[in-house]
Scaffold this active site. Sequence first.
Site, mmCIF file in Angstrom:
data_model
loop_
_atom_site.group_PDB
_atom_site.id
_atom_site.type_symbol
_atom_site.label_atom_id
_atom_site.label_comp_id
_atom_site.label_asym_id
_atom_site.label_seq_id
_atom_site.Cartn_x
_atom_site.Cartn_y
_atom_site.Cartn_z
ATOM 1 N NE ARG A 93 -3.432 2.803 0.813
ATOM 2 C CZ ARG A 93 -4.320 3.337 -0.006
ATOM 3 N NH1 ARG A 93 -4.650 2.720 -1.136
ATOM 4 N NH2 ARG A 93 -4.901 4.483 0.273
ATOM 5 C CG HIS A 106 -2.154 5.553 3.342
ATOM 6 N ND1 HIS A 106 -3.431 5.124 3.014
ATOM 7 C CD2 HIS A 106 -2.313 6.577 4.230
ATOM 8 C CE1 HIS A 106 -4.318 5.842 3.685
ATOM 9 N NE2 HIS A 106 -3.670 6.726 4.425
ATOM 10 C CB SER A 107 -0.691 10.324 0.281
ATOM 11 O OG SER A 107 -0.076 9.927 -0.923
ATOM 12 C CD GLU A 108 1.913 13.754 5.905
ATOM 13 O OE1 GLU A 108 1.972 13.549 7.133
ATOM 14 O OE2 GLU A 108 2.680 14.525 5.305
ATOM 15 C CB CYS A 109 -5.091 11.563 5.238
ATOM 16 S SG CYS A 109 -6.691 12.422 5.332
ATOM 17 C CB CYS A 147 -7.460 8.802 4.047
ATOM 18 S SG CYS A 147 -7.549 9.953 2.649
ATOM 19 N N GLY A 179 -2.688 16.112 1.575
ATOM 20 C CA GLY A 179 -3.566 16.845 0.663
ATOM 21 C C GLY A 179 -3.245 16.636 -0.802
ATOM 22 C CG ASP A 223 -2.939 13.278 -7.103
ATOM 23 O OD1 ASP A 223 -1.943 13.550 -6.404
ATOM 24 O OD2 ASP A 223 -3.555 12.199 -7.012
ATOM 25 N NE ARG A 271 -2.032 11.565 -4.167
ATOM 26 C CZ ARG A 271 -3.030 10.704 -3.946
ATOM 27 N NH1 ARG A 271 -3.053 9.976 -2.834
ATOM 28 N NH2 ARG A 271 -3.999 10.579 -4.842
#
Length: 208
Positions: A63, A65-68, A81, A107, A140, A142
Amino acid sequence: IRTVPTAVGWQAPPSRWVLAATARLPSRFGDFSVVAFERPDTGEEFGVVVRGALQGAEAVPVRLHSECFTGDVMGSLKCDCRDQLEAALAFIGRAERGAVVYLPQEGRGIGLANKIRAYALQDQGLDTVEANLALGFPDDLRRYDVAAQVLRELGVRSVVLLTNNPAKVAGLARAGFPVVGQIPLRTAPNVHNQTYLDTKRDKSGHLL
Protein backbone atom coordinates in the site's frame (compact mmCIF):
# COMPACT_ATOMS: atom_id res chain seq x y z
CA ILE A 1 1.11 31.78 -18.79
CA ARG A 2 -0.39 30.22 -15.70
CA THR A 3 2.12 29.54 -12.93
CA VAL A 4 1.45 26.40 -10.91
CA PRO A 5 2.55 26.74 -7.27
CA THR A 6 5.09 24.29 -5.95
CA ALA A 7 3.65 21.52 -3.79
CA VAL A 8 4.10 22.03 -0.08
CA GLY A 9 4.85 18.30 0.32
CA TRP A 10 8.36 16.92 -0.04
CA GLN A 11 9.97 16.93 -3.49
CA ALA A 12 13.35 15.40 -2.69
CA PRO A 13 15.44 13.51 -5.23
CA PRO A 14 15.16 9.78 -4.45
CA SER A 15 18.90 9.34 -3.86
CA ARG A 16 18.80 11.54 -0.75
CA TRP A 17 16.64 9.19 1.32
CA VAL A 18 18.39 6.52 3.40
CA LEU A 19 17.23 3.74 5.71
CA ALA A 20 17.81 5.08 9.22
CA ALA A 21 16.36 2.59 11.72
CA THR A 22 14.14 -0.46 12.09
CA ALA A 23 12.35 -2.13 15.00
CA ARG A 24 9.63 -4.66 15.80
CA LEU A 25 6.05 -3.32 15.76
CA PRO A 26 3.26 -5.51 17.14
CA SER A 27 -0.10 -3.95 16.22
CA ARG A 28 -3.83 -4.58 16.28
CA PHE A 29 -3.49 -5.68 12.64
CA GLY A 30 -0.66 -8.19 13.18
CA ASP A 31 3.07 -8.37 13.78
CA PHE A 32 5.11 -5.92 11.71
CA SER A 33 8.44 -4.15 11.63
CA VAL A 34 8.60 -0.38 11.36
CA VAL A 35 11.33 1.18 9.24
CA ALA A 36 12.35 4.84 9.26
CA PHE A 37 13.81 6.60 6.22
CA GLU A 38 15.39 10.05 6.44
CA ARG A 39 17.14 12.78 4.47
CA PRO A 40 20.36 13.48 6.39
CA ASP A 41 20.74 16.93 4.81
CA THR A 42 17.33 18.22 5.96
CA GLY A 43 16.23 15.90 8.77
CA GLU A 44 12.99 15.00 6.95
CA GLU A 45 11.63 11.57 7.80
CA PHE A 46 8.92 9.09 6.89
CA GLY A 47 8.01 5.54 7.83
CA VAL A 48 7.29 2.15 6.29
CA VAL A 49 5.53 -0.75 7.99
CA VAL A 50 6.81 -4.16 6.85
CA ARG A 51 5.61 -7.72 7.37
CA GLY A 52 7.74 -10.77 6.62
CA ALA A 53 10.89 -11.16 4.55
CA LEU A 54 10.97 -8.79 1.57
CA GLN A 55 14.49 -9.30 0.25
CA GLY A 56 14.20 -10.70 -3.27
CA ALA A 57 10.42 -11.14 -2.97
CA GLU A 58 8.09 -10.92 -5.97
CA ALA A 59 4.44 -9.81 -6.10
CA VAL A 60 4.58 -8.28 -2.61
CA PRO A 61 1.28 -6.73 -1.43
CA VAL A 62 2.06 -3.03 -0.94
CA ARG A 63 0.00 0.00 0.00
CA LEU A 64 1.38 3.41 -1.00
CA HIS A 65 -0.50 5.63 1.44
CA SER A 66 -0.24 9.42 1.43
CA GLU A 67 -0.56 10.90 4.90
CA CYS A 68 -3.94 12.34 5.86
CA PHE A 69 -4.02 14.22 9.18
CA THR A 70 -7.77 14.75 9.10
CA GLY A 71 -8.68 11.19 8.12
CA ASP A 72 -5.89 8.91 9.39
CA VAL A 73 -5.38 10.72 12.69
CA MET A 74 -8.58 12.62 13.46
CA GLY A 75 -11.10 10.20 11.96
CA SER A 76 -12.66 12.60 9.44
CA LEU A 77 -15.68 11.26 7.56
CA LYS A 78 -15.02 13.56 4.57
CA CYS A 79 -12.64 11.02 2.99
CA ASP A 80 -11.95 7.27 2.96
CA CYS A 81 -8.23 7.51 3.81
CA ARG A 82 -8.38 5.89 7.25
CA ASP A 83 -10.70 3.17 5.98
CA GLN A 84 -8.28 2.33 3.17
CA LEU A 85 -5.24 2.42 5.46
CA GLU A 86 -6.84 0.06 7.97
CA ALA A 87 -8.07 -2.26 5.21
CA ALA A 88 -4.53 -2.43 3.81
CA LEU A 89 -2.99 -3.13 7.22
CA ALA A 90 -5.56 -5.84 7.90
CA PHE A 91 -4.91 -7.45 4.49
CA ILE A 92 -1.12 -7.40 4.94
CA GLY A 93 -1.45 -8.54 8.56
CA ARG A 94 -2.99 -11.75 7.27
CA ALA A 95 -0.41 -12.21 4.51
CA GLU A 96 3.01 -13.84 4.59
CA ARG A 97 4.67 -10.55 3.65
CA GLY A 98 3.84 -6.99 2.61
CA ALA A 99 4.42 -3.31 3.30
CA VAL A 100 2.68 0.02 3.82
CA VAL A 101 4.75 2.99 2.63
CA TYR A 102 3.40 6.05 4.47
CA LEU A 103 4.29 8.96 2.20
CA PRO A 104 4.54 12.54 3.53
CA GLN A 105 2.44 14.26 0.88
CA GLU A 106 -0.60 15.64 2.68
CA GLY A 107 -3.57 16.84 0.66
CA ARG A 108 -2.49 15.07 -2.55
CA GLY A 109 0.78 16.98 -2.33
CA ILE A 110 -0.49 20.53 -1.65
CA GLY A 111 0.10 20.46 2.11
CA LEU A 112 -2.17 20.65 5.14
CA ALA A 113 -3.01 24.37 5.07
CA ASN A 114 -3.96 24.27 1.39
CA LYS A 115 -5.94 21.10 1.98
CA ILE A 116 -8.00 22.89 4.63
CA ARG A 117 -8.49 25.79 2.21
CA ALA A 118 -9.74 23.22 -0.31
CA TYR A 119 -12.09 21.84 2.35
CA ALA A 120 -13.57 25.32 2.78
CA LEU A 121 -14.18 25.55 -0.98
CA GLN A 122 -15.82 22.13 -0.90
CA ASP A 123 -18.15 23.43 1.82
CA GLN A 124 -19.20 26.06 -0.76
CA GLY A 125 -20.11 23.39 -3.32
CA LEU A 126 -16.90 22.60 -5.24
CA ASP A 127 -15.73 19.02 -5.56
CA THR A 128 -12.19 17.98 -4.63
CA VAL A 129 -10.77 18.44 -8.12
CA GLU A 130 -12.48 21.82 -8.61
CA ALA A 131 -11.25 23.03 -5.20
CA ASN A 132 -7.60 22.22 -5.97
CA LEU A 133 -7.86 23.91 -9.36
CA ALA A 134 -9.46 26.99 -7.77
CA LEU A 135 -6.42 27.27 -5.48
CA GLY A 136 -4.10 27.16 -8.50
CA PHE A 137 -2.97 23.55 -8.13
CA PRO A 138 -3.41 20.50 -10.35
CA ASP A 139 -5.90 18.01 -8.94
CA ASP A 140 -3.06 15.75 -7.74
CA LEU A 141 0.60 16.64 -7.12
CA ARG A 142 1.71 13.38 -5.54
CA ARG A 143 4.84 11.53 -6.69
CA TYR A 144 5.89 7.92 -6.32
CA ASP A 145 9.57 7.92 -7.33
CA VAL A 146 10.68 7.93 -3.70
CA ALA A 147 8.35 5.00 -2.99
CA ALA A 148 10.07 3.09 -5.80
CA GLN A 149 13.47 3.79 -4.26
CA VAL A 150 12.31 2.70 -0.82
CA LEU A 151 10.92 -0.56 -2.15
CA ARG A 152 14.24 -1.27 -3.85
CA GLU A 153 16.08 -0.50 -0.60
CA LEU A 154 13.87 -3.08 1.12
CA GLY A 155 14.77 -5.65 -1.51
CA VAL A 156 11.32 -5.90 -3.12
CA ARG A 157 11.45 -6.99 -6.78
CA SER A 158 7.80 -6.45 -7.78
CA VAL A 159 4.53 -5.50 -6.11
CA VAL A 160 0.80 -6.02 -6.13
CA LEU A 161 -0.60 -2.59 -5.24
CA LEU A 162 -3.45 -2.30 -2.76
CA THR A 163 -5.13 0.71 -4.34
CA ASN A 164 -8.12 2.02 -6.25
CA ASN A 165 -5.96 4.65 -7.93
CA PRO A 166 -4.47 3.92 -11.38
CA ALA A 167 -2.14 6.93 -10.99
CA LYS A 168 -0.17 5.02 -8.35
CA VAL A 169 0.37 2.13 -10.74
CA ALA A 170 1.46 4.56 -13.44
CA GLY A 171 3.70 6.46 -11.00
CA LEU A 172 5.65 3.36 -10.03
CA ALA A 173 5.87 2.32 -13.67
CA ARG A 174 7.36 5.72 -14.59
CA ALA A 175 9.96 5.14 -11.87
CA GLY A 176 10.82 1.80 -13.44
CA PHE A 177 9.36 -0.34 -10.66
CA PRO A 178 7.38 -3.46 -11.67
CA VAL A 179 3.69 -3.62 -10.69
CA VAL A 180 2.34 -7.10 -11.42
CA GLY A 181 -1.17 -6.67 -10.02
CA GLN A 182 -3.68 -4.36 -8.38
CA ILE A 183 -6.16 -5.08 -5.59
CA PRO A 184 -8.84 -2.40 -5.08
CA LEU A 185 -9.66 -1.37 -1.50
CA ARG A 186 -13.38 -0.66 -1.59
CA THR A 187 -14.90 0.59 1.66
CA ALA A 188 -18.46 1.61 2.53
CA PRO A 189 -19.33 5.26 1.78
CA ASN A 190 -21.06 7.59 4.21
CA VAL A 191 -23.19 10.68 3.80
CA HIS A 192 -20.14 12.95 4.20
CA ASN A 193 -17.83 11.33 1.64
CA GLN A 194 -20.20 10.07 -1.08
CA THR A 195 -19.53 13.06 -3.38
CA TYR A 196 -15.79 12.76 -2.68
CA LEU A 197 -15.85 9.12 -3.76
CA ASP A 198 -17.99 9.87 -6.81
CA THR A 199 -15.43 12.49 -7.87
CA LYS A 200 -12.57 10.03 -7.43
CA ARG A 201 -14.40 7.58 -9.69
CA ASP A 202 -15.69 10.00 -12.32
CA LYS A 203 -12.80 12.48 -12.61
CA SER A 204 -9.73 10.54 -11.43
CA GLY A 205 -10.58 7.08 -12.70
CA HIS A 206 -10.48 5.30 -9.35
CA LEU A 207 -11.80 1.74 -9.30
CA LEU A 208 -14.93 2.41 -7.26
